[in-house]
Scaffold this motif. Structure first.
Motif, PDB file in Angstrom:
ATOM      1  N   PHE A 117      -7.083  -2.942  16.563  1.00 58.75           N
ATOM      2  CA  PHE A 117      -6.928  -1.621  15.938  1.00 58.75           C
ATOM      3  C   PHE A 117      -7.486  -1.629  14.518  1.00 58.75           C
ATOM      4  O   PHE A 117      -8.178  -0.689  14.103  1.00 58.75           O
TER       5      PHE A 117
ATOM      6  N   LEU B 137      -0.181   2.096  20.406  1.00 58.62           N
ATOM      7  CA  LEU B 137      -0.249   1.474  19.080  1.00 58.62           C
ATOM      8  C   LEU B 137       1.111   1.519  18.365  1.00 58.62           C
ATOM      9  O   LEU B 137       1.565   0.507  17.822  1.00 58.62           O
ATOM     10  N   TYR B 138       1.768   2.690  18.383  1.00 62.33           N
ATOM     11  CA  TYR B 138       3.071   2.794  17.714  1.00 62.33           C
ATOM     12  C   TYR B 138       4.067   1.804  18.344  1.00 62.33           C
ATOM     13  O   TYR B 138       4.837   1.156  17.650  1.00 62.33           O
TER      14      TYR B 138
ATOM     15  N   PHE C  15      -0.843  10.059   5.339  1.00 65.32           N
ATOM     16  CA  PHE C  15      -1.926  10.634   6.144  1.00 65.32           C
ATOM     17  C   PHE C  15      -1.477  11.190   7.487  1.00 65.32           C
ATOM     18  O   PHE C  15      -1.688  12.349   7.786  1.00 65.32           O
ATOM     19  N   TRP C  16      -0.893  10.336   8.300  1.00 66.40           N
ATOM     20  CA  TRP C  16      -0.566  10.733   9.669  1.00 66.40           C
ATOM     21  C   TRP C  16       0.277  12.016   9.675  1.00 66.40           C
ATOM     22  O   TRP C  16      -0.025  12.967  10.374  1.00 66.40           O
TER      23      TRP C  16
ATOM     24  N   PHE D 233      -5.680   9.355  -3.241  1.00 69.70           N
ATOM     25  CA  PHE D 233      -5.991   8.203  -4.083  1.00 69.70           C
ATOM     26  C   PHE D 233      -6.307   8.579  -5.534  1.00 69.70           C
ATOM     27  O   PHE D 233      -6.893   7.787  -6.272  1.00 69.70           O
TER      28      PHE D 233
ATOM     29  N   TYR E  41      -1.588   0.076  -2.315  1.00 73.57           N
ATOM     30  CA  TYR E  41      -2.498  -0.221  -1.203  1.00 73.57           C
ATOM     31  C   TYR E  41      -3.177  -1.583  -1.415  1.00 73.57           C
ATOM     32  O   TYR E  41      -3.296  -2.387  -0.497  1.00 73.57           O
TER      33      TYR E  41
ATOM     34  N   MET F 249      -2.754  -4.981   0.852  1.00 76.10           N
ATOM     35  CA  MET F 249      -3.890  -5.635   1.527  1.00 76.10           C
ATOM     36  C   MET F 249      -3.906  -7.141   1.248  1.00 76.10           C
ATOM     37  O   MET F 249      -4.382  -7.920   2.068  1.00 76.10           O
TER      38      MET F 249
ATOM     39  N   MET G  21      -1.517  -8.344   3.716  1.00 77.99           N
ATOM     40  CA  MET G  21      -2.132  -8.327   5.055  1.00 77.99           C
ATOM     41  C   MET G  21      -3.073  -9.525   5.224  1.00 77.99           C
ATOM     42  O   MET G  21      -3.110 -10.169   6.271  1.00 77.99           O
TER      43      MET G  21
ATOM     44  N   PHE H 286     -10.575  -2.436   3.464  1.00 76.73           N
ATOM     45  CA  PHE H 286      -9.529  -1.405   3.339  1.00 76.73           C
ATOM     46  C   PHE H 286      -9.216  -1.133   1.865  1.00 76.73           C
ATOM     47  O   PHE H 286      -9.112   0.023   1.450  1.00 76.73           O
TER      48      PHE H 286
ATOM     49  N   ILE I  69     -11.374   1.254  -0.315  1.00 81.82           N
ATOM     50  CA  ILE I  69     -11.338   2.714  -0.146  1.00 81.82           C
ATOM     51  C   ILE I  69     -10.512   3.403  -1.248  1.00 81.82           C
ATOM     52  O   ILE I  69     -11.030   4.263  -1.963  1.00 81.82           O
ATOM     53  N   PRO I  70      -9.215   3.022  -1.436  1.00 81.57           N
ATOM     54  CA  PRO I  70      -8.474   3.664  -2.539  1.00 81.57           C
ATOM     55  C   PRO I  70      -9.118   3.427  -3.897  1.00 81.57           C
ATOM     56  O   PRO I  70      -9.151   4.342  -4.731  1.00 81.57           O
TER      57      PRO I  70
END
Ligand code: HEM
Length: 263
Positions: A25, A65-66, A124-125, A189, A198, A202, A205, A248, A251-252
């Motif tokens: 994903f 995914l969830y 976002f979602w 952002f 964020y 990361m 992550m 990732f 982006i921000p």
């Protein structure tokens, strides 16, 4: 005893499979999000976002995914807790130096990622699903062929697919109308705390995947000291430990800088 062992191995295998699905994903999500960098007034990202929210196959995949996120978090948390409970303190101190930071902190990094996902879904979602996102019209200058955009167009002007193919003047033709998801990302952002959050997430992550990607393959039976083992180790290190988290995080940071200089 055997049954307990089988349950515990089964749990680790399912944890690894779900983890690898989540890695897949991440690759797809990053490729889609990289459209945010295209210099096209957000057109390609809005197009992608429109496709993602209307495609039935994507909707079904989202529910899988969830489930995978919740399953991986709960089982991962359970295994971490069990390991912690059954580990004598002496063993921890003795072994600490032989184990990497990332493998020692899988539970902590995983928890940070889970908190990140909750905040991220709210950013976002939730807005994409339930928010009132403004529309944007992309128009092309008929003479020069240049692309331009108009925001806040009334949705009533669109056909049932959300696309409007009607001239607003003699000089322009409207080529697309989409919800302006690009603007939601850009506005989000502007907040420096979110950009830092964020970025820090990361790093967590990266640490989680540095150990997790390789470890999942080992749980599934891969030997780490043969050719395939080395390849998996390299992919885990290069892609999941480095390039994907950097991709990732960029982006921000990119939007914060662009917004800062175009104030
Ligand atoms: C930092 C750069 C990121 C950006 C700009 C970004 C952007 C987005 C956007 C715009 C959506 C909404 C899509 C929709 O509902 O149509 C979304 C959904 C989502 N994002 Fe991200 N994302 C980023 C990083 C991540 C990371 C690192 C993860 C996982 C650790 C993640 C996990 C998710 C999940 C689980 C969803 C829900 C997907 C679905 O409903 O199918 N995102 N993201």
């Amino acid at each position: 005893m055997n049954t307990i062992l089988n349950y515990s191995i089964g749990r680790k295998i399912s944890l690894s499979l779900m983890g690898l699905f989540l890695c897949l994903f991440l690759i797809i999500h990053l490729i889609g999000n990289l459209k945010l960098f295209n210099n096209d007034l957000g057109l390609s990202f809005n197009q992608y976002s429109d496709f993602m929210s209307n495609n039935v196959f994507i909707k079904i995949s989202s529910w899988i995914l969830y489930f995978a996120i919740l399953y991986h978090t709960i089982i991962g948390g359970y295994i971490t807790y069990n390991n912690y409970k059954s580990r004598p303190i002496k063993y921890l101190i003795q072994k600490k130096n032989n184990i990497s930071i990332s493998s020692r902190n899988m539970g902590i990094a995983g928890s940070i990622i889970f908190i990140f996902i909750v905040v991220h879904m709210a950013n976002f979602w939730w807005k994409f699903k339930f928010g009132n996102i403004p529309y944007i019209q992309y128009v092309r200058d008929i003479q020069s062929g240049y692309l331009a955009s108009y925001e806040d167009v009334l949705p009533v002007l669109m056909n049932k697919n959300g696309h409007l193919i009607q001239n607003i003047s003699n000089n322009y033709e409207i080529i697309y109308t989409y919800k302006n998801s690009y603007r939601v990302v850009s506005e989000t952002f502007k907040n420096p705390f979110l950009v830092i959050f964020y970025g820090a997430s990361m790093i967590a992550m990266s640490l989680h995947l540095l150990h997790g990607f390789k470890s999942a393959f080992m749980t599934l039976g891969l030997k780490i000291n043969n050719l395939y083992g080395h390849i998996i180790h390299l992919i885990g290190w290069l892609f999941f430990g480095l390039l994907i988290p950097i991709g990732f995080a960029s982006i921000p940071i990119y939007f914060y800088i662009v917004n800062f200089f175009t104030k």
